[in-house]
Design an enzyme around this catalytic site. Structure first.
Site, PDB file in Angstrom:
ATOM      1  N   MET A 224       0.860  -1.187   0.000  1.00  0.00           N
ATOM      2  CA  MET A 224       0.000   0.000   0.000  1.00  0.00           C
ATOM      3  C   MET A 224       0.890   1.229   0.000  1.00  0.00           C
ATOM      4  O   MET A 224       1.939   1.207   0.635  1.00  0.00           O
ATOM      5  CB  MET A 224      -0.889   0.002   1.242  1.00  0.00           C
ATOM      6  CG  MET A 224      -1.568   1.329   1.526  1.00  0.00           C
ATOM      7  SD  MET A 224      -2.690   1.294   2.928  1.00  0.00           S
ATOM      8  CE  MET A 224      -1.574   1.019   4.282  1.00  0.00           C
TER       9      MET A 224
ATOM     10  N   ASP B  46       0.191   5.725  -1.224  1.00  0.00           N
ATOM     11  CA  ASP B  46      -0.535   6.981  -1.004  1.00  0.00           C
ATOM     12  C   ASP B  46      -2.012   6.837  -0.622  1.00  0.00           C
ATOM     13  O   ASP B  46      -2.718   6.010  -1.188  1.00  0.00           O
ATOM     14  CB  ASP B  46      -0.518   7.818  -2.294  1.00  0.00           C
ATOM     15  CG  ASP B  46       0.885   8.030  -2.832  1.00  0.00           C
ATOM     16  OD1 ASP B  46       1.013   8.777  -3.812  1.00  0.00           O
ATOM     17  OD2 ASP B  46       1.826   7.424  -2.288  1.00  0.00           O
TER      18      ASP B  46
ATOM     19  N   TRP C 234       6.079  -2.327  -4.452  1.00  0.00           N
ATOM     20  CA  TRP C 234       5.357  -1.379  -5.310  1.00  0.00           C
ATOM     21  C   TRP C 234       5.237  -1.938  -6.730  1.00  0.00           C
ATOM     22  O   TRP C 234       6.182  -2.478  -7.287  1.00  0.00           O
ATOM     23  CB  TRP C 234       6.080  -0.043  -5.334  1.00  0.00           C
ATOM     24  CG  TRP C 234       5.321   1.011  -6.073  1.00  0.00           C
ATOM     25  CD1 TRP C 234       4.368   1.852  -5.574  1.00  0.00           C
ATOM     26  CD2 TRP C 234       5.418   1.311  -7.478  1.00  0.00           C
ATOM     27  NE1 TRP C 234       3.862   2.658  -6.568  1.00  0.00           N
ATOM     28  CE2 TRP C 234       4.483   2.347  -7.744  1.00  0.00           C
ATOM     29  CE3 TRP C 234       6.183   0.808  -8.520  1.00  0.00           C
ATOM     30  CZ2 TRP C 234       4.305   2.882  -9.008  1.00  0.00           C
ATOM     31  CZ3 TRP C 234       6.018   1.351  -9.792  1.00  0.00           C
ATOM     32  CH2 TRP C 234       5.086   2.375 -10.023  1.00  0.00           C
TER      33      TRP C 234
ATOM     34  N   TRP D 295      -3.059   5.818 -10.486  1.00  0.00           N
ATOM     35  CA  TRP D 295      -2.278   6.482  -9.438  1.00  0.00           C
ATOM     36  C   TRP D 295      -3.118   7.476  -8.655  1.00  0.00           C
ATOM     37  O   TRP D 295      -4.325   7.508  -8.777  1.00  0.00           O
ATOM     38  CB  TRP D 295      -1.062   7.131 -10.091  1.00  0.00           C
ATOM     39  CG  TRP D 295      -0.044   6.108 -10.534  1.00  0.00           C
ATOM     40  CD1 TRP D 295      -0.100   4.754 -10.320  1.00  0.00           C
ATOM     41  CD2 TRP D 295       1.152   6.338 -11.262  1.00  0.00           C
ATOM     42  NE1 TRP D 295       0.993   4.132 -10.878  1.00  0.00           N
ATOM     43  CE2 TRP D 295       1.782   5.074 -11.460  1.00  0.00           C
ATOM     44  CE3 TRP D 295       1.779   7.471 -11.771  1.00  0.00           C
ATOM     45  CZ2 TRP D 295       2.987   4.943 -12.150  1.00  0.00           C
ATOM     46  CZ3 TRP D 295       2.968   7.338 -12.468  1.00  0.00           C
ATOM     47  CH2 TRP D 295       3.569   6.081 -12.640  1.00  0.00           C
ATOM     48  N   THR D 296      -2.425   8.299  -7.893  1.00  0.00           N
ATOM     49  CA  THR D 296      -3.086   9.084  -6.850  1.00  0.00           C
ATOM     50  C   THR D 296      -4.045  10.133  -7.391  1.00  0.00           C
ATOM     51  O   THR D 296      -3.831  10.695  -8.458  1.00  0.00           O
ATOM     52  CB  THR D 296      -1.983   9.741  -5.999  1.00  0.00           C
ATOM     53  OG1 THR D 296      -1.432   8.703  -5.179  1.00  0.00           O
ATOM     54  CG2 THR D 296      -2.501  10.839  -5.109  1.00  0.00           C
TER      55      THR D 296
ATOM     56  N   ARG E 133       1.479  14.834 -12.022  1.00  0.00           N
ATOM     57  CA  ARG E 133       0.638  13.834 -11.355  1.00  0.00           C
ATOM     58  C   ARG E 133       0.030  14.374 -10.068  1.00  0.00           C
ATOM     59  O   ARG E 133       0.496  15.371  -9.524  1.00  0.00           O
ATOM     60  CB  ARG E 133       1.463  12.565 -11.055  1.00  0.00           C
ATOM     61  CG  ARG E 133       2.732  12.753 -10.264  1.00  0.00           C
ATOM     62  CD  ARG E 133       3.450  11.417 -10.081  1.00  0.00           C
ATOM     63  NE  ARG E 133       4.731  11.551  -9.413  1.00  0.00           N
ATOM     64  CZ  ARG E 133       5.882  11.832 -10.020  1.00  0.00           C
ATOM     65  NH1 ARG E 133       5.898  12.041 -11.325  1.00  0.00           N
ATOM     66  NH2 ARG E 133       7.006  11.938  -9.347  1.00  0.00           N
ATOM     67  N   ASP E 134      -1.008  13.641  -9.637  1.00  0.00           N
ATOM     68  CA  ASP E 134      -1.643  13.824  -8.318  1.00  0.00           C
ATOM     69  C   ASP E 134      -2.461  15.114  -8.213  1.00  0.00           C
ATOM     70  O   ASP E 134      -2.118  16.034  -7.471  1.00  0.00           O
ATOM     71  CB  ASP E 134      -0.593  13.792  -7.192  1.00  0.00           C
ATOM     72  CG  ASP E 134       0.375  12.620  -7.329  1.00  0.00           C
ATOM     73  OD1 ASP E 134       1.525  12.753  -6.856  1.00  0.00           O
ATOM     74  OD2 ASP E 134       0.001  11.604  -7.916  1.00  0.00           O
TER      75      ASP E 134
ATOM     76  N   GLU F 116       5.272  16.119  -5.702  1.00  0.00           N
ATOM     77  CA  GLU F 116       4.202  15.108  -5.817  1.00  0.00           C
ATOM     78  C   GLU F 116       3.095  15.456  -4.835  1.00  0.00           C
ATOM     79  O   GLU F 116       3.305  16.176  -3.868  1.00  0.00           O
ATOM     80  CB  GLU F 116       4.745  13.741  -5.405  1.00  0.00           C
ATOM     81  CG  GLU F 116       5.703  13.059  -6.325  1.00  0.00           C
ATOM     82  CD  GLU F 116       5.995  11.627  -5.862  1.00  0.00           C
ATOM     83  OE1 GLU F 116       5.850  10.728  -6.693  1.00  0.00           O
ATOM     84  OE2 GLU F 116       6.365  11.424  -4.692  1.00  0.00           O
TER      85      GLU F 116
END
Lengths: 104, 555
Positions: B25, B27, B51, B86-87, B150-151, B205
């Site tokens: 696990m 973010d 990961w 992803w996040t 990202r994010d 990030e």
């Protein structure tokens, strides 16, 4: 690391049970004798095969290689996460780079 | 590698911190409160304890503590997220509907932003999610590299009635946060200005951006702005894996933000941190159920990948924390475990004791693997006066740091003193959490809050740093600390949460019934009085998914 001779007697041991299975009283002694040269050939080729295999094993995965060699190689390798384009997710890179267990 | 056995590894699993039943696990994603449930999504690898193959895990609770695992919310089934879901972040619209923006790593490993929303808005469990057919809704703009985008954050309203989001990135070595406006979350207009940029900080990030009240102790909804509001910019530094934040002012007119104090701007080494231990990729959400802002933080491992694979899991989430501006200093945030954690408190013991210099006192609380400790310390006034009046006592505050001053065994005039948790009887393994009070050149005292993990384990494949930082202590305040001990994680909150430290520890002897608690005072001169309460903590019994568990939760 497993010693190389640990591998060899297995094939020989496989031969022994056959030899000890009372086949001496086998009425088809002749076939038995004819089989013996074949078996001998098999044993030798098995043995050669194992030696070749083991040499290959040593050549490609020498477990005794110094830790530094491992560290050197992987220290420059990039982890999965970094390759994918996100931040490092594993500590292992840390150790390989710093070589010191106690630094974050 | 250390010869871990199953008994040691089994002990490392936590009792009341969120973690999946197995595997990797990282973010926190899209946290929100909806129709009576707290939802927690997270980056998850369903196939291994390392990961990779990242999808969205999902869990719900009624109280942020007692979680039920749900089926995966989103998997990597489209070209635009085939290399990872992803996040992302959730935005709850005025009509109560939810939009989720998340980063997908495409089949060509380009980072793009995608829109998703619940398949059935009437399902309080939000079990099924639909990905917008027009995804991706955002691709890296000109000048931004394909892996530097990202994010996306939760959106907030502009004065023109549009929605606005920000996304971290970098240009060369400058960390930046790009700003986009939208009316429908499907088409976006990039602002020419950046929310903020800080040279030499690298990729940003998991950027977070939210308002905090200068006067009120409640949290604020993300779109709130006004004269009594400050805005927090937080970014996770890709290079250092540290979360930094800064307090500043947001300008709606052009979508920019400036820090109150540029010397501690986001991402520079001296800038403020939510947590001086392991705490990364953190994300807040506004809990409209209780008018508070909640902070989630990913707590990664300090052991090796091999050990994680052997134990079959990796990483935890911190206990969710309320986060508000420190209205006494106006310069920092304070964080505190959500009140609901108190529902796990079982038996308690109160202690009041005077601790003379050079003492190590065993505290009899039974097994000390699951504890909640609240403590107040006071240094005797005569000890302080003696030190301040003694010119021979070296002024060391300017040089002192938790990391580089030798840890809890180095004795000073006024410290260290505090608790040693997860200690075995012989103290061969222990994790001290302590205050260190140092005299400054200005003859003022400066207080540090530290956690020393250097002797926490015999294992040699564990990172064992000394964490911590200075903690603001105002005139007349006693020194207070709170510690949550939960097997392989220890969370410390100094001075009401002004300075927090999360550590991961992997003892090999101080486990199960052998884990003890000690109180210590390693100061040379100071006598300290300590008043504290220790609660044994129950397990949160985090459940795998099943219909009747969810029904029980609903009841």
């Amino acid at each position: 690391m497993a010693s190389s001779d640990a591998l060899l007697p297995i094939s020989a041991r496989e031969e022994d049970p056959l030899l000890s299975d009372g086949s001496r009283s086998d009425p088809n002694l002749e076939t038995h004798f004819r089989r013996r040269p074949v078996k001998g050939l098999l044993a030798v080729s098995f043995g050669l095969l194992f030696i070749a295999f083991y040499v290959a094993l040593i050549a490609t995965h020498d477990g005794s290689r110094s830790k530094d060699a491992i560290i050197d190689e992987t220290a420059t390798s990039t982890s999965r996460a970094r390759l994918a384009g996100v931040s490092e997710k594993s500590n292992d890179q840390l150790w390989k780079l710093s070589g010191d267990r106690n630094t974050a | 590698a250390f010869a871990w056995n199953n008994s040691m590894l089994s002990w490392q699993r936590t009792a009341f911190h969120f973690q999946p039943e197995q595997n990797w696990m990282n973010d926190p994603n899209g946290p929100l409160f909806y129709k009576g449930y707290y939802h927690f999504f997270y980056q998850y690898n369903p196939n291994a304890a390392v990961w990779g193959d990242i999808v969205w895990g999902h869990a719900v609770s009624k109280d942020l503590i007692h979680w039920v695992h749900l089926p995966l919310a989103m998997v990597a089934d489209q070209w635009y997220d085939s290399n990872g879901v992803w996040t992302g972040s959730a935005t709850i619209l005025p009509d109560g509907s939810i939009v989720m923006l998340y980063t997908g790593s495409t089949d060509k490993s380009v980072q793009v932003q995608n829109l998703a929303y619940p398949e059935d808005p009437n399902d309080p469990l939000l079990l099924k999610w639909v990905k917008f057919s027009g995804n991706p809704v955002l691709v890296p703009p000109p000048g931004i590299l394909p892996k530097d985008f990202r994010d996306p954050t939760t959106a907030w309203k502009t004065s023109e009635g549009k929605w606005r989001i920000t996304i971290g990135s970098k240009i060369n070595r400058t960390g930046i946060s790009l700003v986009y406006d939208t009316t429908d979350f499907k088409t976006y207009e990039r602002l020419d200005t950046l929310l903020h940029a800080v040279p030499n900080t690298g990729m940003w990030e998991c950027v977070d951006f939210y308002p905090v009240s200068k006067t009120d102790v409640n949290g604020l909804e993300t779109s709130v702005n006004g004269p009594d509001v400050k805005h927090i910019v937080k970014a996770s530094m890709d290079d250092t894996r540290i979360d930094h934040y800064a307090v500043g002012t947001y300008f709606d007119s052009n979508g920019t933000w400036i820090p109150d104090d540029p010397t501690i701007d986001v991402g520079i080494s001296t800038s403020l941190r939510y947590d001086y231990g392991k705490f990364y990729a953190s994300k807040t959400f506004y809990d409209q159920n209780k008018s508070r802002r909640i902070l989630w933080g990913w707590i990664s491992e300090s052991d090796s990948e091999a050990a994680d694979v052997q134990k079959g899991w990796s990483s935890l989430q911190g206990i969710p924390r309320t986060v508000v501006l420190d209205t006494k200093t106006g310069k920092n945030l304070v964080q505190w475990p959500v009140e609901e954690i108190k529902s796990l408190r079982l038996s308690s013991k109160k202690f009041d004791m005077e601790v003379s210099p050079g003492s190590m006192i065993p505290i009899d609380v039974g097994s000390a693997a699951q504890l909640d400790i609240e403590a107040e310390f006071e240094i005797k006034k005569e000890s302080i006066d003696k030190i301040l009046g003694n010119a021979s006592v070296v002024a060391e505050a300017e040089e002192f740091s938790c990391q580089n001053s030798g840890g809890s065994t180095v004795r000073g005039a006024l410290g260290p003193f505090g608790f040693s948790v997860l200690a075995d009887e012989k103290l061969s393994e222990q994790t001290p959490i302590y205050f260190y009070v140092a005299k400054g050149k200005d003859s003022k005292l400066k207080t540090f809050f530290c956690t020393d993990t250097s002797r926490s384990s015999f294992a040699n494949d564990v990172i064992k740093p000394i964490y911590g930082s200075v903690v603001p202590v105002l005139k007349g305040e006693k020194l207070t600390m709170r510690i949550l001990v939960d097997h392989s994680i220890v969370e410390g909150f100094g001075q009401g949460g002004r300075t927090c430290i999360t550590s991961r520890v992997y003892p090999t002897k101080a486990i199960y019934g052998a884990a003890k608690l000690f109180l210590f005072n390693n100061a040379i001169d100071a006598t300290v009085t300590a008043s504290f309460t220790v609660w044994q903590m129950n397990s949160a019994f985090i459940h795998p998914y099943s219909e009747d568990v969810v029904r029980a939760l609903s009841r």
